[in-house]
Design a protein around this motif. Structure first.
Motif, PDB file in Angstrom:
ATOM      1  N   ASN A   1     -11.561  -9.792   3.824  1.00 53.70           N
ATOM      2  CA  ASN A   1     -12.145  -9.286   2.585  1.00 53.70           C
ATOM      3  C   ASN A   1     -11.050  -9.064   1.552  1.00 53.70           C
ATOM      4  N   PRO A   2     -11.437  -8.936   0.283  1.00 52.47           N
ATOM      5  CA  PRO A   2     -10.417  -8.629  -0.723  1.00 52.47           C
ATOM      6  C   PRO A   2      -9.894  -7.209  -0.489  1.00 52.47           C
ATOM      7  N   PRO A   3      -8.643  -6.902  -0.880  1.00 51.94           N
ATOM      8  CA  PRO A   3      -8.123  -5.561  -0.675  1.00 51.94           C
ATOM      9  C   PRO A   3      -8.939  -4.556  -1.485  1.00 51.94           C
ATOM     10  N   ALA A   4      -9.072  -3.339  -0.936  1.00 50.03           N
ATOM     11  CA  ALA A   4      -9.821  -2.311  -1.652  1.00 50.03           C
ATOM     12  C   ALA A   4      -9.053  -1.911  -2.914  1.00 50.03           C
ATOM     13  N   TYR A   5      -9.806  -1.505  -3.933  1.00 50.63           N
ATOM     14  CA  TYR A   5      -9.202  -1.074  -5.207  1.00 50.63           C
ATOM     15  C   TYR A   5      -8.420   0.212  -4.956  1.00 50.63           C
ATOM     16  N   ASP A   6      -7.108   0.189  -5.179  1.00 54.35           N
ATOM     17  CA  ASP A   6      -6.276   1.356  -4.860  1.00 54.35           C
ATOM     18  C   ASP A   6      -5.049   1.378  -5.784  1.00 54.35           C
ATOM     19  N   PRO A   7      -5.216   1.883  -7.023  1.00 54.45           N
ATOM     20  CA  PRO A   7      -4.108   1.864  -7.978  1.00 54.45           C
ATOM     21  C   PRO A   7      -2.913   2.701  -7.503  1.00 54.45           C
ATOM     22  N   ALA A   8      -3.176   3.798  -6.781  1.00 54.71           N
ATOM     23  CA  ALA A   8      -2.069   4.640  -6.326  1.00 54.71           C
ATOM     24  C   ALA A   8      -1.169   3.865  -5.374  1.00 54.71           C
ATOM     25  N   LYS A   9      -1.811   3.186  -4.422  1.00 55.06           N
ATOM     26  CA  LYS A   9      -1.027   2.426  -3.448  1.00 55.06           C
ATOM     27  C   LYS A   9      -0.312   1.251  -4.143  1.00 55.06           C
ATOM     28  N   ALA A  10      -0.971   0.693  -5.149  1.00 57.51           N
ATOM     29  CA  ALA A  10      -0.349  -0.411  -5.881  1.00 57.51           C
ATOM     30  C   ALA A  10       0.941   0.048  -6.554  1.00 57.51           C
ATOM     31  N   ARG A  11       0.910   1.243  -7.136  1.00 57.34           N
ATOM     32  CA  ARG A  11       2.125   1.793  -7.758  1.00 57.34           C
ATOM     33  C   ARG A  11       3.238   1.960  -6.711  1.00 57.34           C
ATOM     34  N   GLN A  12       2.860   2.501  -5.538  1.00 61.45           N
ATOM     35  CA  GLN A  12       3.857   2.682  -4.474  1.00 61.45           C
ATOM     36  C   GLN A  12       4.499   1.356  -4.094  1.00 61.45           C
ATOM     37  N   LEU A  13       3.649   0.330  -3.952  1.00 59.50           N
ATOM     38  CA  LEU A  13       4.177  -0.984  -3.561  1.00 59.50           C
ATOM     39  C   LEU A  13       5.144  -1.505  -4.625  1.00 59.50           C
ATOM     40  N   LEU A  14       4.783  -1.317  -5.888  1.00 64.08           N
ATOM     41  CA  LEU A  14       5.653  -1.762  -6.975  1.00 64.08           C
ATOM     42  C   LEU A  14       7.007  -1.038  -6.907  1.00 64.08           C
ATOM     43  N   ALA A  15       6.944   0.270  -6.689  1.00 60.41           N
ATOM     44  CA  ALA A  15       8.173   1.059  -6.612  1.00 60.41           C
ATOM     45  C   ALA A  15       9.020   0.585  -5.437  1.00 60.41           C
ATOM     46  N   ALA A  16       8.354   0.349  -4.289  1.00 60.60           N
ATOM     47  CA  ALA A  16       9.078  -0.103  -3.105  1.00 60.60           C
ATOM     48  C   ALA A  16       9.754  -1.451  -3.362  1.00 60.60           C
ATOM     49  N   ALA A  17       9.120  -2.260  -4.195  1.00 64.41           N
ATOM     50  CA  ALA A  17       9.700  -3.578  -4.484  1.00 64.41           C
ATOM     51  C   ALA A  17      10.804  -3.486  -5.530  1.00 64.41           C
ATOM     52  N   GLY A  18      11.038  -2.278  -6.069  1.00 66.70           N
ATOM     53  CA  GLY A  18      12.113  -2.115  -7.042  1.00 66.70           C
ATOM     54  C   GLY A  18      11.635  -2.138  -8.480  1.00 66.70           C
ATOM     55  N   TYR A  19      10.331  -1.905  -8.696  1.00 64.03           N
ATOM     56  CA  TYR A  19       9.814  -1.869 -10.069  1.00 64.03           C
ATOM     57  C   TYR A  19       9.069  -0.563 -10.322  1.00 64.03           C
ATOM     58  N   PRO A  20       9.770   0.580 -10.222  1.00 64.44           N
ATOM     59  CA  PRO A  20       9.073   1.856 -10.412  1.00 64.44           C
ATOM     60  C   PRO A  20       8.490   1.966 -11.828  1.00 64.44           C
ATOM     61  N   LYS A  21       9.105   1.290 -12.788  1.00 58.47           N
ATOM     62  CA  LYS A  21       8.571   1.340 -14.157  1.00 58.47           C
ATOM     63  C   LYS A  21       7.768   0.086 -14.484  1.00 58.47           C
ATOM     64  N   GLY A  22       7.452  -0.693 -13.462  1.00 58.08           N
ATOM     65  CA  GLY A  22       6.667  -1.896 -13.698  1.00 58.08           C
ATOM     66  C   GLY A  22       7.450  -2.966 -14.434  1.00 58.08           C
ATOM     67  N   PHE A  23       6.716  -3.905 -15.049  1.00 62.12           N
ATOM     68  CA  PHE A  23       7.350  -4.951 -15.863  1.00 62.12           C
ATOM     69  C   PHE A  23       6.309  -5.433 -16.862  1.00 62.12           C
TER      70      PHE A  23
END
Lengths: 324, 524
Positions: free
Chosen positions: B339-361
């Motif tokens: 199935n598609p991943p559940a909508y989870d903006p909080a977890k998405a932010r964590q993943l971005l931070a873990a990847a080295g983009y805490p401020k996004g792009f």
């Protein structure tokens, strides 16, 4: 007169040539028709084959040279989409657009001129005022909206007229026309009126202001003083003098109606040139676009020519030789 | 009162102009959504053409409503050798011109397809696997392939058979004029008015169940509002591609009936997998020396940040289902539970931070605005959702001819596209979209995200060489799971195909989007 005519023709030829160059470059910049036409499932080799089949692998200058060569031999190329000669495709669609445009301009004349005359002669009457007010709506309402409202009212709610499409056709001069059958006329009514709406408003306002300007002039007063019947004063003396701007505008509008009836044709699913050209632009079908615009340019040149000739008829002071 | 009275008379007169009721009952008037460009069934691989062709011509193998292969002109087919398919043809079938249908016609059709002149999209893509044709007897034909090719019967669903008596290389014009428009289908061609309509009559010698309609008028009404209006005013009986904004209203209309099914068309977002990408910059617009999209965590975050249910409910008005893979449930090689991943903006932010983009792009999201249902609105919504997790998104929706040219040149970083899986199984999107770009093999031809995963390629290679259906399905499911877990692209939803018709008609809605008059029946 002959020199004038010749000059006009040479000018027209240059306009057409310049237009084709601009089109070739412009369409080349936008993209490759194969990107749009080919099945998404095709692989790289299939794509290369399709591009070669349409001659699009050649450098642009060569494609243009081939096009010019074909044009000299009366061949404007085949549609990438339909694989039929571009001219033949347009020719099939031309009668449908022509009868739509002619009906629209006729409606503009038959409704616009009398109403404009009336509004000019009796500016304070109820009909005169409402005609003027209505003409503002005619100008400002977008065609696609009016078209859909007409369909909603006359086809969906009342069920009097067919909603879309072209009706039965009958043969005249070897061409199929739909205005010769009752079913065809029923199908023609709404799109023609929709297309005419803006023109009616335009003609109405032009005639009205012309009449208002002309009535106080000396020659009109003199004609009245001479004891001419009012009908003759208005019908001959006033009318002849206000017709020049009306003829100019109607001529240009007729060209515009043929060339840009796209919106009306799309809404009413009218199988005319407007729909063909918009479909062709969407798939970058270059042969059809080029042929279509060449025809439109030539048509505008021809209409201007007729308008100029009409001037001399309406106003003997105008001499063709003096005009560029 | 006088004007009203006159109008009524006029209306009555106009109503009298339309067909008498008896003739109308036998006629089905179809409102199609896109113009047919040719009556030649081998000229242009374009779905509106295929939709019309299915009335006049027939393939050996056809697709049922759910896009699974069923016998049509072939009674049965089997692999007699690893590279030889044998088809047993239906006896007693006649073409519209009275000639018998035999194996010679199949050989003739396969021979003609690659030779059709100036085809902008050749049907040879469906016959190129065939290396030679062997006519065993009038009702048995063997098709030899270079390699093991389990997909041949599915490819042949797109190949419509024409009679060999048309002679060497019949011209496309002769099909459009009707001279050569001869098939074995349930309807015979009567006339074609380019951009307007195609008229067909029932084939009274049809081998199968006779259609309910004496006459079919197949009209092209591309404008959505006009098509709906034509149905509401009774000018047509049956329309396809009901606009999503009209679905709610039409479904409450007692004079109408709607039929819908989940489409094989998936709408998805491509992400650029190349080392450098054109439209991604740092949070303050500074240049980056790498492409953040190559990091799996970033791709997962972008997928997780999308509220697919909101898009389906609000933008698509329910005319789609959220999707996590190529195909809808019930298709061959659908992966249960993927199935598609559940909508989870909080977890998405964590993943971005873990990847080295805490401020996004910053990223530009591109898409067409006139190709798929609500395409422009969908990317606007996604742009907002991405911005919410700190990925500042500039949305750019442009017209299709211009968009697809740039997409093919690799000018975008993230963009929306759709894919209709005409074969009804996953090898088709895997080979064209996901496989590493390999022109020599014809793989990854439209892999516009430049995705490459050797493991997926390997599974696909094995799958395409596996004749056993069950084993192949398993391999395709594995490849699909691998690609989706790696977020090769971000699937959004499968569209629904919706037809509307006057009450008293029924239609078994087809997953492949085609409208077939022979499958429209009066309700019993």
């Amino acid at each position: 007169m002959t020199a004038w005519l010749l000059r006009r023709l040479v000018q027209a030829a240059f306009v057409v040539l310049a237009m084709t160059v601009i089109l070739f470059i412009g369409l080349h910049v936008i993209g490759n028709p194969i990107d749009i036409l080919i099945s998404p499932e095709a692989d790289q080799a299939d794509r290369a084959r399709a591009i070669a089949a349409l001659g699009l692998d050649q450098p642009l200058w060569r494609q243009y040279a081939l096009f010019l060569w074909g044009m000299l031999h009366g061949d404007l190329g085949r549609s990438f989409v339909f694989h039929e000669p571009a001219l033949q495709l347009i020719g099939e669609r031309l009668p449908a657009t022509l009868e739509l445009a002619v009906s629209a301009v006729l409606l503009a004349i038959v409704i616009g001129i009398p109403l404009g005359l009336y509004a000019g002669l009796y500016p304070n009457s109820l009909l005169g005022r409402s005609a003027m007010a209505g003409s503002i709506l005619g100008f400002s309402l977008p065609t696609f909206w009016v078209g859909l409202m007409l369909i909603m009212l006359f086809a969906v709610r009342l069920g009097w007229l067919p909603s879309t499409g072209r009706g039965q056709t009958a043969l005249l001069f070897g061409i199929r026309w739909s205005f010769l059958t009752r079913d065809g006329l029923a199908h023609l009514a709404m799109p023609a009126f929709n297309l005419a709406l803006g023109n009616i408003a335009l003609v109405l306002r032009l005639v009205r202001s012309g009449v208002r300007e002309t009535l106080p002039l000396d020659y009109v007063r003199f004609a009245r003083a001479k004891g001419l019947r009012p009908a003759r004063v208005v019908g001959v003396h006033v009318m002849k003098n206000i017709m020049i701007p009306v003829v100019t505008v109607l001529g240009l509008e007729f060209g515009g109606t043929i060339a840009f009836s796209v919106v009306t044709e799309s809404i009413f699913a009218w199988p005319g040139m407007g729909k063909l050209i918009i479909d062709s632009i969407n798939v970058l079908d270059r042969p059809v676009i080029v042929a279509y615009l060449m025809i439109i340019v030539l048509m505008f040149v021809a209409i201007n020519l007729v308008v100029d000739l009409l001037y001399t008829f309406l106003d003997p002071r105008v001499r063709l030789e003096d005009r560029g | 009162m006088f004007p009203t009275c006159r109008m009524v008379i006029l209306g009555a007169a106009l109503a009298a102009l339309t067909l008498p009721p008896a003739a109308r009952a036998q006629t089905l008037r179809v409102g199609a959504s896109a113009p047919v460009t040719s009556i030649d069934p081998h000229y242009h691989t374009y779905s509106p053409n295929v939709s019309l062709d299915a009335h006049i011509y027939e393939p050996l193998v056809d697709m049922d409503a759910a896009s699974r292969p069923i016998p049509r002109l072939a009674l049965s087919w089997k692999l007699v050798d690893n590279t030889v398919w044998e088809f047993h043809l239906r006896p007693g079938v006649k073409f519209h011109n009275g000639e018998d249908f035999t194996a010679a016609d199949v050989a003739y059709t396969i021979d003609r397809i690659p030779r059709v002149k100036n085809s902008p999209g050749s049907y040879a893509i469906y016959t190129k696997a065939i290396s030679s044709v062997e006519v065993v007897d009038p009702h048995t034909i063997r098709l030899h392939t270079k390699q093991v090719y389990p997909l041949l019967p599915i490819d042949l669903t797109q190949v419509y058979i024409i009679p060999h008596t048309l002679g060497a290389d019949p011209a496309t014009e002769d099909f459009n004029s009707g001279k050569d428009a001869i098939g074995t289908g349930p309807f015979r061609f009567v006339s074609y008015k380019s951009g307007d309509r195609i008229e067909m009559d029932r084939n009274d010698n049809y081998w199968g169940p006779k259609p309910d309609w004496q006459h079919v008028s197949y009209r092209m009404i591309p404008n959505d509002a006009a098509r709906t209006a034509a149905l509401l005013s009774g000018d047509v009986d049956f329309i396809e591609a009901v606009p999503t904004t009209d679905v709610a209203r039409l479904s409450h209309d007692k004079k109408l009936h709607l039929a819908e099914t989940v489409s094989l068309r998936i709408i998805f977002l491509w992400l650029d997998h190349r080392g450098m990408t054109p439209h991604v910059t740092g949070p303050n617009g500074e240049k980056l020396d790498h492409n953040p999209l190559t990091d799996l965590r970033v791709r997962q975050a972008l997928s997780m940040a999308i509220n697919r249910n909101a898009i389906v409910d609000r933008i698509m008005q329910g005319a789609a289902i959220p999707s996590g893979q190529f195909l809808p449930k019930g298709s061959f090689s659908y992966v249960p539970g993927l199935n598609p991943p559940a909508y989870d903006p909080a977890k998405a932010r964590q993943l971005l931070a873990a990847a080295g983009y805490p401020k996004g792009f910053r990223i530009e999201l591109d898409g067409p605005n006139d190709r798929y249902v609500n395409d422009g609105k969908i990317i606007q919504a996604v742009g907002q959702m991405w911005s919410r997790i700190g990925v500042q998104t500039a949305v750019n929706a442009i017209t299709w001819p211009s968009f697809i040219g740039q997409a093919n040149k690799g000018a975008f970083s993230a963009f929306l596209l759709g894919w209709g899986t005409s074969s009804g199984e996953a090898s088709n999107p895997l080979r064209s979209l996901i496989a590493t770009r390999t022109p020599a093999k014809g793989w990854g031809a439209v892999n516009r995200g430049f995705y490459s995963n050797p493991k997926v390629d390997e599974l696909l290679t094995t799958a395409l060489a596996t004749a056993d259906d069950a084993a192949r399905e398993k391999l395709l499911q594995q490849a699909t799971t691998l690609a989706m877990d790696d977020v090769a692209f971000i699937p959004l939803h499968n569209q629904k195909n919706i037809w509307a018709m006057r009450a008293g008609l029924t239609y078994a809605a087809r997953a492949d989007e085609t409208s077939r008059a022979q499958e429209v029946h009066p309700a019993k």
